[in-house]
Design an enzyme around this catalytic site. Structure first.
Site, PDB file in Angstrom:
ATOM      1  N   LYS A  38      33.783  42.194  14.004  1.00  0.00           N
ATOM      2  CA  LYS A  38      34.916  41.751  15.292  1.00  0.00           C
ATOM      3  C   LYS A  38      34.728  42.238  16.758  1.00  0.00           C
ATOM      4  O   LYS A  38      33.793  42.872  16.913  1.00  0.00           O
ATOM      5  CB  LYS A  38      35.843  42.587  14.186  1.00  0.00           C
ATOM      6  CG  LYS A  38      37.443  41.896  14.270  1.00  0.00           C
ATOM      7  CD  LYS A  38      37.912  42.485  13.285  1.00  0.00           C
ATOM      8  CE  LYS A  38      39.236  43.032  14.747  1.00  0.00           C
ATOM      9  NZ  LYS A  38      40.238  43.756  13.669  1.00  0.00           N
ATOM     10  N   LYS A  66      39.523  58.463   9.340  1.00  0.00           N
ATOM     11  CA  LYS A  66      38.689  59.465  10.965  1.00  0.00           C
ATOM     12  C   LYS A  66      38.766  61.287  10.236  1.00  0.00           C
ATOM     13  O   LYS A  66      37.643  61.793  11.395  1.00  0.00           O
ATOM     14  CB  LYS A  66      40.647  59.638  11.777  1.00  0.00           C
ATOM     15  CG  LYS A  66      40.936  57.913  11.989  1.00  0.00           C
ATOM     16  CD  LYS A  66      42.091  58.515  13.120  1.00  0.00           C
ATOM     17  CE  LYS A  66      42.269  57.225  14.621  1.00  0.00           C
ATOM     18  NZ  LYS A  66      41.438  56.889  14.765  1.00  0.00           N
ATOM     19  N   LYS A  82      37.668  46.656  21.760  1.00  0.00           N
ATOM     20  CA  LYS A  82      36.915  46.544  23.491  1.00  0.00           C
ATOM     21  C   LYS A  82      36.408  47.772  23.434  1.00  0.00           C
ATOM     22  O   LYS A  82      35.528  48.721  23.725  1.00  0.00           O
ATOM     23  CB  LYS A  82      38.524  46.917  23.693  1.00  0.00           C
ATOM     24  CG  LYS A  82      39.089  47.589  22.800  1.00  0.00           C
ATOM     25  CD  LYS A  82      40.416  48.431  23.112  1.00  0.00           C
ATOM     26  CE  LYS A  82      41.477  49.166  21.974  1.00  0.00           C
ATOM     27  NZ  LYS A  82      42.016  48.193  21.675  1.00  0.00           N
TER      28      LYS A  82
END
Ligand code: TRP
Length: 328
Positions: free
Chosen positions: A193, A111, A196
């Site tokens: 993968k 991050k 969402k």
């Protein structure tokens, strides 16, 4: 019976990849293990969540787990925030984790490297709360995906150190990486993968998705020009992914599927995959609709809270006595 513990972070709608990779496995584990499954709603807010959306996702998440067969009488299902001891043991774990260890965590480092704005203290100390979640209940196993393995390893290190310093307090848990075939890939890019955060939204099928839309996504899944239904994840990643989906949902082996579609085209094969996917979704959705209308979510969480609270109080008390913050 060995104990298995898992935290579920409901930051979005659950999808078919979650179902095949995690939910359905969990339901199987219930007969073999003493399953403790909680909704990690504190971990959720380490990144900003729109409150109304979060509230809905929380309830949907529990309802979907119940719809998929998680049984509140067999397993312990609860909300992390219903057991106040998590935050308190979390702080104690934070005081037993070194900055150097937190600095090495790849979830945080990624991050930072991506230059994400407004990174919070919560995201930095995330693994210490996760250690508390785990150590609170002395589980034997913690099933996690590859991305969370490092956190479980840190938890083990901290627990071992704590036990050495203060005497035997915590069971040392083992991570449990799911068995083969747990990874379902995007229908549009079978090298990624199913997720969402998929940009086109065509690669991901949600558990609450309209069946016609789910069927359409399967029918337009990316394949290849080899025109042969064969399990070959390197050269035929798209077909392999569809075979994986079919095999997971129907219990057919790859060779059975290969044989069944030996002289058939991709259209027939996709139609058959869409049929099993839609059957599965229809079944989950009808249970979900019933659950969400009733008060089953609240009842399940209350049952879980009562079971978890007893264990958590005992453990926290033990820890506090050992480290000397109680006057006794
Ligand atoms: N960090 C986990 C995830 O992102 C969720 C989680 C929180 C968890 N606490 C846990 C998982 C304890 C296993 C054990 O998926």
């Amino acid at each position: 019976m060995k104990r298995m513990l898992s935290g579920i972070k409901p930051t979005g709608q659950l999808h078919l990849g979650n179902y095949i990779g995690a939910l359905s496995k969990f339901v199987e584990y219930q007969d073999e293990y003493d399953v403790i499954a909680f909704i990690a709603n504190l971990h959720c807010i380490t990144v900003y969540q729109e409150p109304n959306e979060l509230r809905k996702n929380l309830k949907d998440c529990v309802a979907l787990y119940l719809a998929c067969g998680l049984d509140p009488d067999k397993s312990t299902i609860f909300l992390q925030t219903d057991i106040m001891e998590h935050a308190q043991l979390g702080f104690i774990m934070c005081c037993n984790t070194y900055l150097g260890e937190l600095n090495r965590m790849t979830q945080f480092k990624d991050k930072q490297a991506k230059n994400e704005k407004n990174l919070t203290g919560g995201i930095y100390t995330y693994p210490t709360l996760m250690s508390a979640d785990i150590l609170m209940y002395d589980p034997d196993f913690v099933p996690v995906g590859e991305d969370q393995k490092q956190h479980v390893e840190l938890c083990r290190d901290v627990a071992i150190r704590f036990n050495n310093k203060y005497g035997d307090t915590f069971k040392i848990p083992s991570p449990l990486i799911p068995k083969v075939g747990a990874r379902i890939m995007s229908l549009q890019d079978p090298n990624k993968k199913m997720s969402k955060s998929d940009e086109t939204n065509k690669g991901c099928i949600y558990l609450l998705e309209d069946l016609a839309s789910a069927r359409k996504k399967i029918m337009s899944a990316k394949t290849d020009s080899l025109a042969c239904v064969k399990y070959d994840p390197i050269n035929q990643a798209g077909i392999a992914n569809l075979m994986q989906i079919m095999s997971s949902l129907s219990n057919k082996t790859f060779s059975e599927i290969e044989k069944e579609f030996e002289n058939k085209g991709y259209g027939d094969f996709k139609k058959a995959v869409a049929d099993v996917v839609c059957d599965t979704l229809a079944n989950i959705q009808s249970k979900y609709n019933e659950i969400i209308k009733s008060n089953q979510v609240e009842i399940a969480l209350e049952k879980g809270r009562i079971k978890a609270e007893k264990l958590a109080k005992e453990k926290l008390n033990q820890v506090q006595l050992k480290i000397g913050i109680e006057i006794k």
